[in-house]
Enzyme design. Structure first.
Site, PDB file in Angstrom:
ATOM      1  N   SER A 147       0.841  -1.193   0.000  1.00  0.00           N
ATOM      2  CA  SER A 147       0.000   0.000   0.000  1.00  0.00           C
ATOM      3  C   SER A 147       0.881   1.249   0.000  1.00  0.00           C
ATOM      4  CB  SER A 147      -0.963  -0.033   1.191  1.00  0.00           C
ATOM      5  OG  SER A 147      -2.007   0.902   1.000  1.00  0.00           O
ATOM      6  N   HIS A 194      -6.845  -6.627   0.793  1.00  0.00           N
ATOM      7  CA  HIS A 194      -5.710  -5.735   0.565  1.00  0.00           C
ATOM      8  C   HIS A 194      -4.524  -6.156   1.436  1.00  0.00           C
ATOM      9  CE1 HIS A 194      -3.594  -2.169  -0.550  1.00  0.00           C
ATOM     10  NE2 HIS A 194      -3.790  -1.484   0.564  1.00  0.00           N
TER      11      HIS A 194
END
Length: 676
Positions: free
Chosen positions: A522, A652
């Site tokens: 991320s 994620h």
């Protein structure tokens, strides 16, 4: 295999070719193919005589350079044509070579009606010598000359390679001159650096090795030799490229269709095995549905050819390094001009990361220029640090690094977790803010891990309290750089950890300095990418789901909805002037893009991981960027050092099982040096 009159075969093939679009069928393509070139010359005589069969066409790539590596591509005709250079796979092989930066020479040669063997190889050797002799005239870089050819052209290409450096020899009872005396450059070498064989007949004593078109009495090789195999087998051996194979031959790549009914696929397979047995570098692709030309020129195969030639070029001098011992090998090189943003030109397409790059020796300067642009317009300066400004020590398993600039000192601390297997010194994976990759990947391998605690440098985070610009620890050392974005400062801090590891050495840290990796996910995936791009001591960078501002090209994400594009990213990470100067449609004035950030990792290893379930990550733009960046690795023949994997259906920053293999492959190869 019984053989039919070649005229029947030629009629069938020619009539079939007439129905094909340009660029579709081997040596029998339609000649009306428009190639994008910077210069081209037609009907250049390479022999110094007035014979049309001794002429060639020369094509230079569209991108202008001082000199180009050369590929001589030879048409197929079963040795029956002396004038088919205008149909020499122009829309397929030649086009791919030009786009990859190679000059291409397409020669005519004497047919079997004009002269018998070995006149044809004499002509090709004359072309090779001509390329060397006329290098300045036609901008040829003669440090690399390869041959390529389809069908009988593949035979001549392969024979030029296997007889490279051999002028005369004896094959059984046959004394054969393999050099000839054609042309004006007899003192030049006819050696080549590589060869491509597309569907060529290679062992002319064994054309019955597979199922092929049934033929009559006079085969093309019979006509070429004016003989019969049963009568004079040594002549057929002298015509066979396999006869001359030895360990000194240049690398050869082979393409052959499993359903080739003209030249049986076993010809390519026999050649492949013969080369391997002799220790010659070789690769082969046998296309399951491929015929004699048809089905052979898929983009994948053309790219394999280019990658192979690039790899040979890269290894001609010295191997391209996997990693360096310096943070920035280009430190001190000239910087590019930095015009005001308002004066920058509009660039709609992705900028060319290889601008001004002729070969690998040019890459250091180009990489330095890209890095300077990214710092100036995007993230802010990553300041250099002198060795005497860094003091490192170990307290137990914790690395402590003090960095002093003026009267200010910044201290970094990071624990090294050592593996329970293997022996020191260990490879090291550094997590930027943490390691999101599964722990099992590292627990099962002799790899140490540590985490770069970025808040020790700049404590910005999207959640929780933090300082603002000018208030971070980094700003105490460099108050003049208070406008910097976090990614330049975090990359700076990461490099100081490696400084500490270098200063103490493997005897103290137990870390192998040639096998250091960085990874993050991320926002930390972006961080890992910037850290790896701006420190050449990192052997492997794995950027996991980095999103916009990481690998995703700003130009591509700009028109997309609900993605992290240049207008919507977090400007604590970047110079605020980036938004002012390049927001909205002004993004097309940005003098670089994120594919060039990725390219800065080259020649070291880079793996990008995506997750299209999260649209915000802009993985469509990352894919375009990755494809553009990979061309840099491909140019230097090291395409296997860069890849990407974009997989859906997982949370994620939680690596799905389907992505484990490629992650483990990269870790094993670039941190543990496993080559299998």
């Amino acid at each position: 295999m019984k053989k039919v009159l070649f005229s029947t075969m030629m009629l069938c093939m020619a009539s079939f070719a007439m129905a094909q679009p340009a660029g579709g069928f081997g040596g029998f393509q339609m000649p009306e193919v428009k190639l994008e070139t910077s210069q081209q010359w037609k009907d250049v005589n390479y022999a110094g005589d007035d014979q049309a069969y001794h002429t060639c066409d020369i094509y230079l790539p569209k991108q202008e350079k001082e000199a180009y590596p050369v590929v001589i591509h030879i048409y197929g005709s079963a040795w029956f044509s002396n004038s088919s250079k205008g149909m020499a796979d122009l829309g397929t092989i030649v086009k791919a070579l030009l786009e990859a930066g190679y000059a291409v020479v397409c020669p005519n040669h004497r047919s079997s009606m004009d002269a018998k063997w070995p006149a044809q190889i004499h002509d090709i050797k004359a072309v090779i010598r001509f390329v060397r002799g006329e290098a300045k005239t036609y901008k040829f870089d003669t440090s690399f000359i390869a041959t390529s050819g389809f069908s009988s052209g593949g035979h001549l290409s392969s024979t030029a390679a296997t007889t490279s450096g051999t002028k005369q020899t004896k094959v059984g009872t046959v004394d054969i001159d393999l050099e000839g005396s054609v042309g004006n450059y007899l003192n030049e070498s006819s050696a080549v650096n590589a060869a491509c064989d597309w569907s060529g007949p290679i062992d002319l004593t064994n054309m019955d090795c597979g199922e092929s078109m049934k033929m009559g009495e006079n085969s093309p090789e019979d006509v070429l030799l004016n003989s019969k195999l049963a009568k004079e087998p040594d002549k057929y051996l002298s015509l066979s490229a396999t006869t001359y194979v030895d360990k000194n031959d240049p690398p050869v790549i082979i393409f052959h269709g499993e359903k080739d009914n003209v030249v049986p696929c076993c010809q390519g397979k026999e050649f492949f095995e013969t080369l391997k047995a002799a220790g010659v570098k070789t690769e082969a692709t046998f296309v399951p549905e491929g015929g004699h030309g048809m089905g052979m020129y898929a983009e994948e195969n053309l790219q394999k050819m280019v990658n192979f030639l690039n790899a040979v070029r890269a290894q001609e001098g010295s191997d391209v390094p996997f990693v360096y011992s310096q943070e920035d090998t280009g430190a001190g090189l000239a910087l590019p001009e930095m015009p005001a943003a308002s004066e920058l030109p509009v660039i709609k397409d992705l900028p060319d990361p290889l601008k001004g790059v002729n070969d690998f020796s040019d890459w250091q300067q180009r990489r330095h220029e890209i890095g300077a642009l990214i710092q100036h317009y995007g993230i802010g300066e990553k300041p250099a640090v002198k060795k005497e400004q860094v003091k490192a020590r170990m307290e137990g398993d914790t690395l402590i690094v003090d960095v002093t600039v003026g009267d200010e000192t910044l201290t970094l601390r990071s624990e090294i977790r050592y593996p329970k297997t293997g022996e020191a010194p260990y490879a090291l994976m550094i997590g930027s803010s943490g390691i999101a990759l599964p722990k099992q990947i590292f627990e099962d391998r002799p790899i140490a891990t540590m985490v770069f605690r970025e808040k020790q440098v700049n404590d910005y985070g999207q959640w929780g309290p933090h300082h603002e610009r000018g208030e971070h620890n980094f700003d105490r050392l460099y108050p003049q750089l208070k406008d910097n974005g976090a990614y330049s400062e975090w990359a700076w801090g990461f490099s100081r950890l490696i400084d500490g590891l270098q200063q103490l050495g493997p005897e103290v840290t137990k870390i192998d300095l040639k096998h250091i990796g960085v990874t993050g996910c991320s926002y930390a995936g972006k961080m890992a990418l910037y850290c790896g791009a701006f420190d050449e001591r990192v052997a492997l960078t794995i950027a996991q789901e980095p999103g916009g501002g990481g690998a995703a090209a700003w130009r591509i994400s700009h028109p997309q909805d609900s993605v992290e594009n240049l207008d919507k990213t977090d400007y604590h990470w970047f110079l605020e002037s980036q938004l002012t100067n390049f927001g909205g449609d002004k993004v097309y004035k940005l003098p670089y893009d994120q594919h060039e950030l990725c390219a800065m990792v080259c020649p070291r290893a880079l793996l990008l991981l995506g997750n299209p379930d999260y649209k915000w990550l802009a993985d469509e733009a990352m894919l375009v960027s990755a494809q553009a960046a990979k061309k840099v690795w491909e140019r230097f023949g090291i395409a296997d050092r860069m890849d990407w994997s974009i997989v859906a259906n997982h949370p994620h920053c939680q690596l799905p099982e389907s992505q484990w293999p490629i992650v483990e492959l990269y870790i094993d190869r670039f941190l543990l040096s496993k080559q299998e």
